[in-house]
Design an enzyme around this catalytic site. Structure first.
Site, short mmCIF file in Angstrom:
data_model
loop_
_atom_site.label_atom_id
_atom_site.label_comp_id
_atom_site.label_asym_id
_atom_site.label_seq_id
_atom_site.Cartn_x
_atom_site.Cartn_y
_atom_site.Cartn_z
N LYS A 1 -62.67 32.95 -3.85
CA LYS A 1 -61.88 32.19 -2.89
C LYS A 1 -62.70 30.98 -2.44
O LYS A 1 -63.73 31.12 -1.78
CB LYS A 1 -61.51 33.09 -1.70
CG LYS A 1 -60.46 32.47 -0.76
CD LYS A 1 -61.13 31.59 0.27
CE LYS A 1 -60.10 30.87 1.13
NZ LYS A 1 -60.72 29.81 1.96
N GLU B 1 -74.19 36.45 3.97
CA GLU B 1 -75.22 35.48 4.35
C GLU B 1 -74.61 34.62 5.44
O GLU B 1 -73.65 33.88 5.20
CB GLU B 1 -75.66 34.64 3.16
CG GLU B 1 -76.90 33.81 3.45
CD GLU B 1 -76.74 32.37 3.07
OE1 GLU B 1 -76.83 31.51 3.99
OE2 GLU B 1 -76.52 32.08 1.89
N CYS C 1 -77.68 26.60 5.26
CA CYS C 1 -77.84 27.78 6.11
C CYS C 1 -79.30 28.04 6.46
O CYS C 1 -79.61 28.48 7.56
CB CYS C 1 -77.25 29.01 5.42
SG CYS C 1 -75.47 28.92 5.16
N GLU D 1 -77.13 27.64 15.81
CA GLU D 1 -77.09 26.88 14.57
C GLU D 1 -76.19 25.66 14.75
O GLU D 1 -75.04 25.79 15.18
CB GLU D 1 -76.58 27.76 13.43
CG GLU D 1 -76.59 27.06 12.09
CD GLU D 1 -76.13 27.96 10.95
OE1 GLU D 1 -76.73 27.88 9.86
OE2 GLU D 1 -75.18 28.74 11.15
#
Length: 483
Positions: A181, A256, A290, A386
């Site tokens: 996806k 993750e 990330c 983040e």
């Protein structure tokens, strides 16, 4: 077998549904972040497309076709996918550059990395061995590595091709089928995985590549009773939602989920290497990584010197379109840009010292000025949240124990680093940093061979390396009484 130069935008507008290219009436604009303008439209997969993909994949799994294929033949098939991607690279990298904003050279590197994933895991397909367990006279006992069946791969927009390849390749090596996806942002280059599967003569239905709405298509994918394993890269919030849904069916999920990674600069550090890692760690791809080095933990007495060096480095950066390989490229979208600017304003309001940048650049597209904060502390939002943008936060320390506590002082644990010329100090920090990977003297050191994943809220399981293939098999033990 079509060559890469034959591919154009029209070839990748459709979804790869059970081995067939399928268009839909629902289209989305693919925006070039460097200009803010649409350069192509992409079909959005429907729930019917998803059902067809899963149904065909499940039929193939139940037929045991991939599992009973000779391992060296499965390895050759996966290797051919890598060869096909290599052939598609010249045009595919340009598409990836246009839709993601990243530098063309980095888009080319992403294709190379994706190729390496397929070649690496092709090499493991015929080495997935069980073992014999001694139980004494009268018994034979052995283990089998069984595929899960239909695996789901939910891919983010920052490295769509590479991240799709890093889970798709080991899933196929372990004889699973896969539904990939793709994100609504920057999906076109990764749709070329479907073309690569065609060129590699992968049986229809083994792999489907779908671009669809996250809550609709992604939600239906993880809820589907025939999906037996999920891989997700993205935000903590969405990852938690997915794991909650999968817990109801006790379906395993490799996640993750990002980070707030800190690099510790020791007093004996080679500052040239620190500066090199500042670019790659936080300004490369405008910090949309990330495992970005979003925090730099520095000796208090060296902070001003390091800031000065970083400012000089920023002055040398070129800014502009990724197609021209500029150092600073746009962020992915207007919405993401506004989120970054909001985080910067929060940092300023909480008392962090803005040293550089902190604003949108006055040019077309979605550009954020390289931004540096100093004198932060971990309790500031900018020190623990983040941001996913070109924002570096410097935090001073007085001793090694304090530096370690600062580095470990967030809810994340994806990456960490230390810059030192003392191997004992490097080992001491590496052993104590709560992160899935520790970089010493070079941020992002490693490769497809090295396991990658998070601790704490950065996720669970490991991508890359030999460890990753065991995400896609279940151990079955067979015990036989003889005589």
């Amino acid at each position: 077998m079509p060559a890469g130069e034959d591919v154009n935008f029209g070839d990748v507008q459709a979804n790869f549904v059970a081995g067939n290219w399928v268009t839909s009436k629902k289209l989305i604009d693919n925006i070039n972040p460097a200009t803010g303008e649409s350069f192509a439209k992409v079909s959005m997969a429907s729930l019917n497309d998803l059902e067809r993909s899963i149904s065909q994949a499940q039929k193939i799994h139940e037929s045991r076709m991939l599992y009973e294929m000779k391992p060296h033949e499965r390895a050759a098939m996966i290797y051919r996918i890598g060869d096909a991607l290599h052939e598609l690279k010249p045009v595919g990298a340009k598409i990836l550059c246009l839709e993601s904003g990243k530098r063309l050279c980095d888009a080319e590197d992403e294709f190379d990395e994706a190729v390496r994933y397929f070649r690496y895991y092709a090499g493991m397909a015929d080495k997935l061995e069980g073992r014999s367990i001694p139980l004494g006279a009268g018994y034979i006992d052995y283990t089998l590595n069984m595929p899960y069946g239909v695996t789901a791969h939910i891919i983010p927009w920052n490295f769509p091709l590479s991240i799709a390849a890093r889970s798709l390749a080991p899933a196929l090596a372990a004889a699973n089928c896969a539904i990939v996806k793709l994100p609504e942002l920057a999906p076109m280059a990764a749709l070329l995985l479907g073309r690569a599967c065609e060129m590699a003569e992968v049986p229809k239905g083994v792999v489907s590549i779908l671009c669809g709405d996250g809550p609709e298509i992604g939600g239906a994918l993880v809820r589907h009773p025939d999906v037996s394993q999920v891989v997700f890269t993205g935000s903590v919030a969405v990852g938690q939602q997915i794991m909650g849904v999968l817990a109801e069916r006790v379906v395993p999920c490799v996640t993750e989920l990002g980070g707030k990674s800190g690099g510790i600069v020791a007093r004996d550090a080679n500052l040239k290497r620190v500066l090199d890692s500042v670019y790659w760690g936080i300004f490369f791809h405008s910090g949309q990584v990330c495992s970005a080095m979003s925090r730099l933990i520095v000796p208090r007495e060296m902070q001003d010197e390091i800031i000065h060096m970083i400012e000089e480095e920023i002055d040398s950066f070129s800014v502009g379109d990724g197609i021209e390989n500029n150092d600073i490229t746009p962020v992915i979208s207007e919405g993401h840009l506004n989120g970054i600017l909001g985080s910067i304003e929060t940092g300023k309001s909480e008392g962090a010292r803005l040293v550089r940048g902190g604003h949108r650049l006055n040019r077309p597209g979605f550009f954020v000025a390289p931004t540096v904060f100093a004198d932060i502390h971990t309790e500031m939002t900018i020190g623990k949240k983040e941001i996913f943008g070109p924002v570096l936060a410097l935090q001073p320390y007085d001793n090694d124990a304090e530096a370690l506590a600062i580095a470990n002082g967030t809810d994340y644990g994806l990456a960490a680093g230390v810059f030192t010329q003392d191997i004992d100090k490097a080992g001491w920090f590496s052993d104590r940093l709560n992160a899935g990977q520790v970089y010493v003297n070079e941020w992002y050191a490693g490769g497809v061979e090295t396991p990658f994943g998070g601790m704490k809220m950065s996720g669970n399981g490991r991508d890359k390396g030999q460890e990753a293939i065991f995400n896609y098999v279940q151990t079955k033990n067979v015990a036989i009484r003889i005589g």
